[in-house]
Write an enzyme that holds these catalytic residues in place. Structure first.
Site, mmCIF file in Angstrom:
data_model
loop_
_atom_site.group_PDB
_atom_site.id
_atom_site.type_symbol
_atom_site.label_atom_id
_atom_site.label_comp_id
_atom_site.label_asym_id
_atom_site.label_seq_id
_atom_site.Cartn_x
_atom_site.Cartn_y
_atom_site.Cartn_z
ATOM 1 N N GLY A 132 -16.225 4.848 6.039
ATOM 2 C CA GLY A 132 -16.391 5.674 4.842
ATOM 3 C C GLY A 132 -15.407 6.827 4.834
ATOM 4 O O GLY A 132 -15.782 7.984 5.117
ATOM 5 N N GLU A 249 -6.590 2.469 13.792
ATOM 6 C CA GLU A 249 -6.620 1.578 12.623
ATOM 7 C C GLU A 249 -5.195 1.098 12.311
ATOM 8 O O GLU A 249 -4.957 -0.076 12.031
ATOM 9 C CB GLU A 249 -7.205 2.306 11.408
ATOM 10 C CG GLU A 249 -7.202 1.425 10.169
ATOM 11 C CD GLU A 249 -7.811 2.089 8.938
ATOM 12 O OE1 GLU A 249 -8.048 3.315 8.959
ATOM 13 O OE2 GLU A 249 -8.048 1.359 7.963
HETATM 14 C C1 LIG Z 1 -7.527 -3.908 1.502
HETATM 15 C C2 LIG Z 1 -7.934 -2.462 1.590
HETATM 16 C C3 LIG Z 1 -8.992 -2.113 2.389
HETATM 17 C C4 LIG Z 1 -9.393 -0.768 2.474
HETATM 18 N N1 LIG Z 1 -10.485 -0.472 3.248
HETATM 19 C C5 LIG Z 1 -10.912 0.803 3.303
HETATM 20 C C6 LIG Z 1 -12.102 1.131 4.047
HETATM 21 O O1 LIG Z 1 -12.741 0.251 4.643
HETATM 22 N N2 LIG Z 1 -12.519 2.405 4.060
HETATM 23 C C7 LIG Z 1 -11.827 3.394 3.423
HETATM 24 O O2 LIG Z 1 -12.253 4.544 3.511
HETATM 25 N N3 LIG Z 1 -10.715 3.130 2.695
HETATM 26 C C8 LIG Z 1 -10.252 1.863 2.611
HETATM 27 N N4 LIG Z 1 -9.131 1.553 1.862
HETATM 28 C C9 LIG Z 1 -8.479 2.623 1.097
HETATM 29 C C10 LIG Z 1 -7.100 3.008 1.583
HETATM 30 O O3 LIG Z 1 -7.186 3.772 2.761
HETATM 31 C C11 LIG Z 1 -6.420 3.785 0.424
HETATM 32 O O4 LIG Z 1 -6.241 2.864 -0.635
HETATM 33 C C12 LIG Z 1 -5.088 4.352 0.834
HETATM 34 O O5 LIG Z 1 -5.233 5.362 1.784
HETATM 35 C C13 LIG Z 1 -4.313 4.922 -0.401
HETATM 36 O O6 LIG Z 1 -5.104 5.784 -1.130
HETATM 37 P P1 LIG Z 1 -5.293 5.599 -2.711
HETATM 38 O O7 LIG Z 1 -5.668 4.165 -2.968
HETATM 39 O O8 LIG Z 1 -6.216 6.648 -3.196
HETATM 40 O O9 LIG Z 1 -3.837 5.785 -3.339
HETATM 41 P P2 LIG Z 1 -3.133 7.166 -3.675
HETATM 42 O O10 LIG Z 1 -3.270 8.095 -2.528
HETATM 43 O O11 LIG Z 1 -3.620 7.625 -5.017
HETATM 44 O O12 LIG Z 1 -1.615 6.721 -3.794
HETATM 45 C C14 LIG Z 1 -1.069 6.148 -4.984
HETATM 46 C C15 LIG Z 1 0.423 5.930 -4.748
HETATM 47 O O13 LIG Z 1 1.062 7.206 -4.524
HETATM 48 C C16 LIG Z 1 1.797 7.167 -3.299
HETATM 49 N N5 LIG Z 1 1.710 8.464 -2.625
HETATM 50 C C17 LIG Z 1 0.607 9.234 -2.459
HETATM 51 N N6 LIG Z 1 0.919 10.359 -1.760
HETATM 52 C C18 LIG Z 1 2.225 10.271 -1.461
HETATM 53 C C19 LIG Z 1 3.132 11.127 -0.768
HETATM 54 N N7 LIG Z 1 2.736 12.282 -0.197
HETATM 55 N N8 LIG Z 1 4.437 10.739 -0.655
HETATM 56 C C20 LIG Z 1 4.861 9.560 -1.205
HETATM 57 N N9 LIG Z 1 4.046 8.722 -1.896
HETATM 58 C C21 LIG Z 1 2.747 9.069 -2.014
HETATM 59 C C22 LIG Z 1 1.118 6.111 -2.476
HETATM 60 O O14 LIG Z 1 2.014 5.573 -1.491
HETATM 61 C C23 LIG Z 1 0.730 5.076 -3.518
HETATM 62 O O15 LIG Z 1 1.810 4.224 -3.802
HETATM 63 C C24 LIG Z 1 -8.711 0.233 1.754
HETATM 64 C C25 LIG Z 1 -7.623 -0.132 0.948
HETATM 65 C C26 LIG Z 1 -7.237 -1.453 0.854
HETATM 66 C C27 LIG Z 1 -6.095 -1.821 -0.048
#
Ligand SMILES: Cc1cc2nc3c(=O)[nH]c(=O)nc-3n(C[C@H](O)[C@H](O)[C@H](O)COP(=O)(O)OP(=O)(O)OC[C@H]3O[C@@H](n4cnc5c(N)ncnc54)[C@H](O)[C@@H]3O)c2cc1C
Length: 394
Positions: A132, A249
């Site tokens: 989480g 991870e």
């Molecule tokens: C298959 C899968 C399994 C997952 N499982 C889990 C889980 O079990 N538990 C959990 O807690 N989470 C989980 N996640 C979530 C995952 O950790 C997040 O999707 C990830 O950290 C990105 O966050 P976001 O989706 O909010 O994208 P955002 O942070 O909104 O990013 C959107 C875009 O902006 C870019 N970006 C953001 N900040 C920057 C920066 N500083 N510099 C350059 N580019 C940037 C990103 O690279 C991305 O392309 C999972 C995700 C996937 C796809």
């Protein structure tokens, strides 16, 4: 004979006797993974037996101490075990967020009672964990998370929402980041809590994906009561644990590029496309792409081994997990692009017995998420630039 040679001989004999033949066939899709836990439905008796036997021997977590469900193996023995499992084609007996993520964090930061309570159940596959961390407005910027936990005497009351929680609807327990100090700077007001997903007030809603599956969920907490003893480490000290867990991870996800559980790519392509009269893949372009991939994969495997050795000598840099994650994710995506090229239009089959319900196409689509999960590739590149290369921030 040296001790290590003896260990190798014994390990091989034990694996030959105890690994059921079905568990030596290549993994065809995610559905072949064994996740354990209270609700897991085993695909076969062989899958259950393999998990139980390895768990009883401590070989699901060979390097963990015996008192916490491991086998207390040293680095060299654990490497021999891996080699012998690979030589026999043994599948992983248990895939688990507990093993890959929570376990290392508890070994480092958990109390003795927490280690004794949770680690053996992880090792034996009795409890399945989910993570989480992410929230709708806290993904890359994880420290902005808003799920709140308020301490009321001997328990916390948790309210908020997580998102992208992989397998939340199938997990038994969750390790969860919560905000416990609302006045503090964002990194310093976070705590690390453990709780049962059956606690009153926890609910999940699956999210449907392009692959047609729902491997993750939105997870909601509505006045969930969590015993205070389920806090790991210090109150408001959760960020350090969260970061430590993330390095594990990321190494695990990076390892996807190295873990050749499927058939070797060259053999897969030969079966799909046939060979020319010289016994080579008929398509010269694909042949050289596969050769390049296999060389890169081998180099990456060596890099993983070297990184493991350095970490065990205490010389590792935690930020290097970002480099492994980045490259391993790219490698795995490349593997499946090449498999799709070799399979041609058959690879696009989505249903039916012949394609095992579109296992290849669905896994190919799933690999697209490798460069998002566990922190996106852009975020890993930022870490590599700042922490490993020492470049100035933007
Ligand atoms: C298959 C899968 C399994 C997952 N499982 C889990 C889980 O079990 N538990 C959990 O807690 N989470 C989980 N996640 C979530 C995952 O950790 C997040 O999707 C990830 O950290 C990105 O966050 P976001 O989706 O909010 O994208 P955002 O942070 O909104 O990013 C959107 C875009 O902006 C870019 N970006 C953001 N900040 C920057 C920066 N500083 N510099 C350059 N580019 C940037 C990103 O690279 C991305 O392309 C999972 C995700 C996937 C796809």
């Amino acid at each position: 004979m040296t001790d290590l040679e003896n260990f190798r001989r014994e390990a091989r004999a034990w694996l030959e006797t105890n690994c059921p033949p079905e568990m030596r066939r290549p993994v065809a899709s995610e559905a072949d993974s064994c996740w354990g836990g209270r609700r897991f439905r085993f695909q076969s008796e062989a899958q259950r037996l393999w998990m139980v036997r390895m768990g009883e021997r401590g070989w699901t977590v060979p390097t963990w101490p015996k008192e916490y469900g491991g086998a207390g193996l040293g680095k060299a023995q654990a490497q021999v075990l891996r080699q012998e499992m690979r030589a026999l084609g043994c599948r992983s007996p248990l895939d688990s967020f507990g093993i890959w993520m929570l376990g290392p964090a508890l070994l480092q930061y958990g109390s003795e009672a927490q280690k004794r309570e949770h680690l053996p159940k992880i090792a034996r596959g009795e409890i399945r964990w989910c993570q989480g961390y992410s929230e709708p407005n806290a993904g890359s910027d994880l420290a902005s998370l808003q799920t709140r936990a308020e301490l009321h005497g001997d328990h916390f009351v948790v309210n908020g929402q997580k998102i992208w929680t992989s397998y939340a609807d199938q997990a038994d327990w969750i390790f969860c980041l919560v905000r416990t100090d609302f006045g503090a700077k964002k990194h310093t007001g976070i705590s690390f809590l453990l709780f049962d997903m059956e606690s009153p007030g926890v609910s999940t809603r699956p999210i449907l994906l392009i692959s047609g599956k729902s491997p993750f969920c939105e997870t909601f907490f509505d006045n969930v009561k969590v015993p205070a003893e389920n806090l790991v480490g210090e109150l408001n000290g959760g960020w350090t644990i969260a970061k430590y867990l993330l390095t594990h991870e990321r190494e695990m996800i990076g390892g996807i590029g190295e873990r050749a559980t499927a058939r070797p790519l060259g053999r897969f392509a030969a079966d799909a496309m046939g060979l020319d009269e010289d016994g080579r893949l008929a398509d010269g372009g694909l042949r050289s792409d596969i050769a390049r991939f296999e060389i890169d994969e081998l180099a990456f495997r060596c890099l993983m081994e070297r990184t493991g050795d350095r970490a065990r000598r205490g010389e590792g840099d935690p930020a290097f997990s970002s480099a492994l994650k980045y490259y391993g994710a790219e490698l795995n995506k490349r593997r499946y692009e090449l498999m799709m090229s070799a399979a041609g239009s058959d690879g696009l089959e989505w249903e039916g017995e012949r394609s095992r319900d579109g296992a290849l196409a669905r896994t190919w689509l799933r690999t697209k998420a490798n460069s998002i999960e566990g922190g996106t590739s852009e975020v890993q590149l930022n870490i590599i630039a700042k922490r490993l290369l020492g470049l100035p921030g933007a």
